[in-house]
Design a protein around this motif. Structure first.
Motif, PDB file in Angstrom:
ATOM      1  N   LEU A 121       0.721  -1.326  -0.145  1.00  0.00           N
ATOM      2  CA  LEU A 121       0.091   0.015   0.047  1.00  0.00           C
ATOM      3  C   LEU A 121       0.939   1.314  -0.034  1.00  0.00           C
ATOM      4  CD1 LEU A 121      -2.998   0.132   0.018  1.00  0.00           C
ATOM      5  CD2 LEU A 121      -3.072   0.187   2.552  1.00  0.00           C
ATOM      6  N   MET A 122       2.153   1.134   0.678  1.00  0.00           N
ATOM      7  CA  MET A 122       2.859   2.260   0.744  1.00  0.00           C
ATOM      8  C   MET A 122       3.813   2.301  -0.795  1.00  0.00           C
ATOM      9  SD  MET A 122       4.095   1.978   4.707  1.00  0.00           S
ATOM     10  CE  MET A 122       5.216   3.559   4.576  1.00  0.00           C
ATOM     11  N   ASP A 123       3.706   1.550  -1.674  1.00  0.00           N
ATOM     12  CA  ASP A 123       4.641   1.388  -2.761  1.00  0.00           C
ATOM     13  C   ASP A 123       4.239   2.506  -3.862  1.00  0.00           C
ATOM     14  OD1 ASP A 123       6.060   0.922  -5.035  1.00  0.00           O
ATOM     15  OD2 ASP A 123       5.398  -1.210  -5.243  1.00  0.00           O
ATOM     16  N   SER A 124       4.955   3.641  -3.960  1.00  0.00           N
ATOM     17  CA  SER A 124       4.337   4.824  -4.749  1.00  0.00           C
ATOM     18  C   SER A 124       4.278   4.256  -6.298  1.00  0.00           C
ATOM     19  CB  SER A 124       5.398   5.915  -4.313  1.00  0.00           C
ATOM     20  OG  SER A 124       6.560   5.487  -4.927  1.00  0.00           O
ATOM     21  N   HIS A 125       4.941   3.339  -6.469  1.00  0.00           N
ATOM     22  CA  HIS A 125       4.990   2.865  -8.063  1.00  0.00           C
ATOM     23  C   HIS A 125       3.598   2.357  -8.278  1.00  0.00           C
ATOM     24  CE1 HIS A 125       9.251   2.549  -6.934  1.00  0.00           C
ATOM     25  NE2 HIS A 125       9.155   3.487  -7.956  1.00  0.00           N
ATOM     26  N   MET A 126       2.686   1.811  -7.599  1.00  0.00           N
ATOM     27  CA  MET A 126       1.394   1.469  -7.534  1.00  0.00           C
ATOM     28  C   MET A 126       0.483   2.314  -7.294  1.00  0.00           C
ATOM     29  SD  MET A 126      -0.469  -1.838  -5.689  1.00  0.00           S
ATOM     30  CE  MET A 126      -0.990  -1.015  -4.425  1.00  0.00           C
ATOM     31  N   VAL A 127       0.530   3.029  -5.947  1.00  0.00           N
ATOM     32  CA  VAL A 127      -0.669   4.023  -5.784  1.00  0.00           C
ATOM     33  C   VAL A 127       0.243   4.966  -4.815  1.00  0.00           C
ATOM     34  CG1 VAL A 127      -1.531   2.533  -3.838  1.00  0.00           C
ATOM     35  CG2 VAL A 127      -2.612   4.677  -4.566  1.00  0.00           C
ATOM     36  N   VAL A 128       0.030   6.221  -5.258  1.00  0.00           N
ATOM     37  CA  VAL A 128       0.944   7.222  -4.415  1.00  0.00           C
ATOM     38  C   VAL A 128       0.313   7.913  -3.381  1.00  0.00           C
ATOM     39  CG1 VAL A 128       1.878   7.898  -6.679  1.00  0.00           C
ATOM     40  CG2 VAL A 128       0.031   9.072  -5.914  1.00  0.00           C
ATOM     41  N   GLY A 129       1.228   8.425  -2.324  1.00  0.00           N
ATOM     42  CA  GLY A 129       0.617   9.332  -1.346  1.00  0.00           C
ATOM     43  C   GLY A 129       0.453   8.638  -0.159  1.00  0.00           C
ATOM     44  N   ILE A 130       0.597   7.388  -0.010  1.00  0.00           N
ATOM     45  CA  ILE A 130      -0.056   6.677   1.277  1.00  0.00           C
ATOM     46  C   ILE A 130       1.486   6.322   2.023  1.00  0.00           C
ATOM     47  CG2 ILE A 130      -1.222   4.864   2.349  1.00  0.00           C
ATOM     48  CD1 ILE A 130      -2.707   4.537  -0.456  1.00  0.00           C
ATOM     49  N   GLY A 131       1.851   7.052   3.203  1.00  0.00           N
ATOM     50  CA  GLY A 131       2.815   6.824   3.827  1.00  0.00           C
ATOM     51  C   GLY A 131       2.365   5.874   5.133  1.00  0.00           C
ATOM     52  N   ASN A 132       3.225   5.994   6.280  1.00  0.00           N
ATOM     53  CA  ASN A 132       3.166   4.930   7.015  1.00  0.00           C
ATOM     54  C   ASN A 132       1.986   5.388   8.180  1.00  0.00           C
ATOM     55  OD1 ASN A 132       4.531   2.826   8.486  1.00  0.00           O
ATOM     56  ND2 ASN A 132       5.502   3.808   9.917  1.00  0.00           N
ATOM     57  N   ILE A 133       1.694   6.531   8.131  1.00  0.00           N
ATOM     58  CA  ILE A 133       0.387   7.060   9.077  1.00  0.00           C
ATOM     59  C   ILE A 133      -0.798   6.221   8.492  1.00  0.00           C
ATOM     60  CG2 ILE A 133      -0.897   8.571  10.099  1.00  0.00           C
ATOM     61  CD1 ILE A 133       1.494  10.440  10.314  1.00  0.00           C
ATOM     62  N   TYR A 134      -1.065   6.803   7.166  1.00  0.00           N
ATOM     63  CA  TYR A 134      -2.064   6.562   6.328  1.00  0.00           C
ATOM     64  C   TYR A 134      -2.222   5.017   5.941  1.00  0.00           C
ATOM     65  CZ  TYR A 134      -2.628  11.731   7.018  1.00  0.00           C
ATOM     66  OH  TYR A 134      -2.289  12.632   7.701  1.00  0.00           O
ATOM     67  N   ALA A 135      -1.407   4.342   5.619  1.00  0.00           N
ATOM     68  CA  ALA A 135      -1.526   2.936   5.503  1.00  0.00           C
ATOM     69  C   ALA A 135      -1.978   2.144   6.741  1.00  0.00           C
ATOM     70  CB  ALA A 135       0.007   2.447   5.043  1.00  0.00           C
ATOM     71  N   ALA A 136      -1.354   2.583   7.971  1.00  0.00           N
ATOM     72  CA  ALA A 136      -1.678   1.994   9.199  1.00  0.00           C
ATOM     73  C   ALA A 136      -3.423   2.103   9.381  1.00  0.00           C
ATOM     74  CB  ALA A 136      -0.957   2.519  10.351  1.00  0.00           C
ATOM     75  N   GLU A 137      -3.688   3.392   9.325  1.00  0.00           N
ATOM     76  CA  GLU A 137      -5.042   4.018   9.714  1.00  0.00           C
ATOM     77  C   GLU A 137      -6.094   3.283   8.549  1.00  0.00           C
ATOM     78  OE1 GLU A 137      -6.089   5.708  12.371  1.00  0.00           O
ATOM     79  OE2 GLU A 137      -4.013   5.285  12.996  1.00  0.00           O
ATOM     80  N   SER A 138      -5.647   3.179   7.267  1.00  0.00           N
ATOM     81  CA  SER A 138      -6.447   2.852   6.199  1.00  0.00           C
ATOM     82  C   SER A 138      -6.835   1.243   6.385  1.00  0.00           C
ATOM     83  CB  SER A 138      -6.167   3.096   4.764  1.00  0.00           C
ATOM     84  OG  SER A 138      -5.907   4.328   4.604  1.00  0.00           O
ATOM     85  N   LEU A 139      -5.649   0.509   6.882  1.00  0.00           N
ATOM     86  CA  LEU A 139      -6.009  -1.097   7.157  1.00  0.00           C
ATOM     87  C   LEU A 139      -6.871  -1.036   8.419  1.00  0.00           C
ATOM     88  CD1 LEU A 139      -2.494  -2.010   6.241  1.00  0.00           C
ATOM     89  CD2 LEU A 139      -4.496  -2.619   5.001  1.00  0.00           C
ATOM     90  N   PHE A 140      -6.711  -0.134   9.204  1.00  0.00           N
ATOM     91  CA  PHE A 140      -7.308  -0.480  10.402  1.00  0.00           C
ATOM     92  C   PHE A 140      -8.742  -0.334  10.231  1.00  0.00           C
ATOM     93  CE2 PHE A 140      -9.814   1.428  13.918  1.00  0.00           C
ATOM     94  CZ  PHE A 140      -9.832   0.224  15.035  1.00  0.00           C
TER      95      PHE A 140
END
Length: 278
Positions: A167-186
């Motif tokens: 989810l944090m791989d910007s080559h696939m989808v951009v803009g999702i860093g450590n905070i928002y990856a965790a929050e989106s998965l929750f």
DNA sequence: AGGTTGACCTGTCAGC
DNA sequence: TGCTGACAGGTCAACC
């Protein structure tokens, strides 16, 4: 660092202050950040006009026109891990780690970046900015319509590793860093450890919606100010106050009350609830 | 080819 | 008090 919401909030704060204004000078105080800074920035920019500020992924794109010979250029800015932009008055003395100033008469745009992971690059517009090597490798924008459950499901098929680093791989989808990856998965009830390719189409719908919802809510809250990040007026974002799991290790899960767990994935901290996220 | 690790750089905080 | 190590919002190059 600033993730997509922090970069977007910066852009929205700068735009009404600076768009359309003539540049009266520019100073760099360090030879390089992540990359060497453009040389003779003051000479290049003085007398030109900041036409617009756009965002692509976590990059801010400053469109410059009215350059000598009626050329245009784009300044590509990345805030790295610790960068922030502020608008100050010309008599505000620069502090340590204030690396770049761009002056607009009575206002100065100032870049501060203690860890110097940021970047500022000059792109003369003889080729499209989309073709720039830092830009043309970027994946889809998560807030655009193209990014949805079906798109995500299609792209996760080939990824056998755990979903969170994907989810944090910007080559696939951009803009999702450590905070928002965790929050989106929750928010979507998906474990960060789950193999990406084993997430069903239905759960990909949920996840794509959760990403959009999380990022949009963070923009609306002015981003997250966890350590360094501030707005262009020096104020702080407040999304971190709404974080369900990020930096809440050991505290009760907002869903079930059991303790939030902290683990390490691909060299980064991951926060999640083992009870609510499967 | 996808996944993981180290490197970049400075500041801060916990632990001794 | 002062040292040391771990860690911090990102991303790229180098490895398996």
């Amino acid at each position: 660092m600033p993730e997509l919401p922090e970069v977007e909030v910066s852009r929205l704060g700068l735009l009404p202050e600076l768009a359309g204004r003539i540049i009266t000078g520019a100073v760099t105080r360090t030879p390089k950040l992540r990359y060497p800074l453009p040389r003779n920035l003051g000479k290049r920019l003085t007398g030109a006009r900041l036409a617009n500020i756009r965002r692509r992924a976590k990059y801010l794109l400053f469109d410059i026109d009215h350059l000598s010979g009626d050329r245009t250029a784009t300044l590509i800015l990345h805030l790295g891990m610790s960068g922030s932009l502020r608008i100050v008055t010309p008599d505000t003395p620069p502090q340590i780690h204030d690396h770049v100033d761009i002056a607009f008469g009575d206002k100065v745009l100032r870049l501060r970046d203690p860890r110097r992971f940021g970047a500022l690059l000059w792109h003369d517009n003889t080729t499209p900015i989309e073709d720039h090597p830092l830009i043309n490798v970027l994946g889809v924008e998560p807030l655009e319509d193209l990014f949805d459950g079906a798109w995500l499901h299609g792209h996760l098929r080939k990824r056998s590793g755990p979903i969170k680093p994907v989810l944090m791989d910007s080559h696939m989808v951009v803009g999702i860093g450590n905070i928002y990856a965790a929050e989106s998965l929750f928010l979507s009830g998906i474990s960060p450890l789950r193999s990406a390719q084993k997430i069903s189409a239905a759960r990909c719908d949920t996840l794509a919606d959760a990403v959009k919802q999380t990022l949009s809510a963070a923009v609306a809250a002015g981003g997250s100010s966890v350590r360094d990040y501030v707005h262009s007026d020096g104020g702080a974002g407040c999304f971190q106050l709404q974080c369900a799991v990020y930096e809440r290790a050991g505290e009760p899960c907002l869903g079930c009350g059991k303790p939030v767990r902290k683990i390490r994935q691909a060299g980064r901290s991951t926060f999640y609830c083992p009870n609510c996220q499967k």
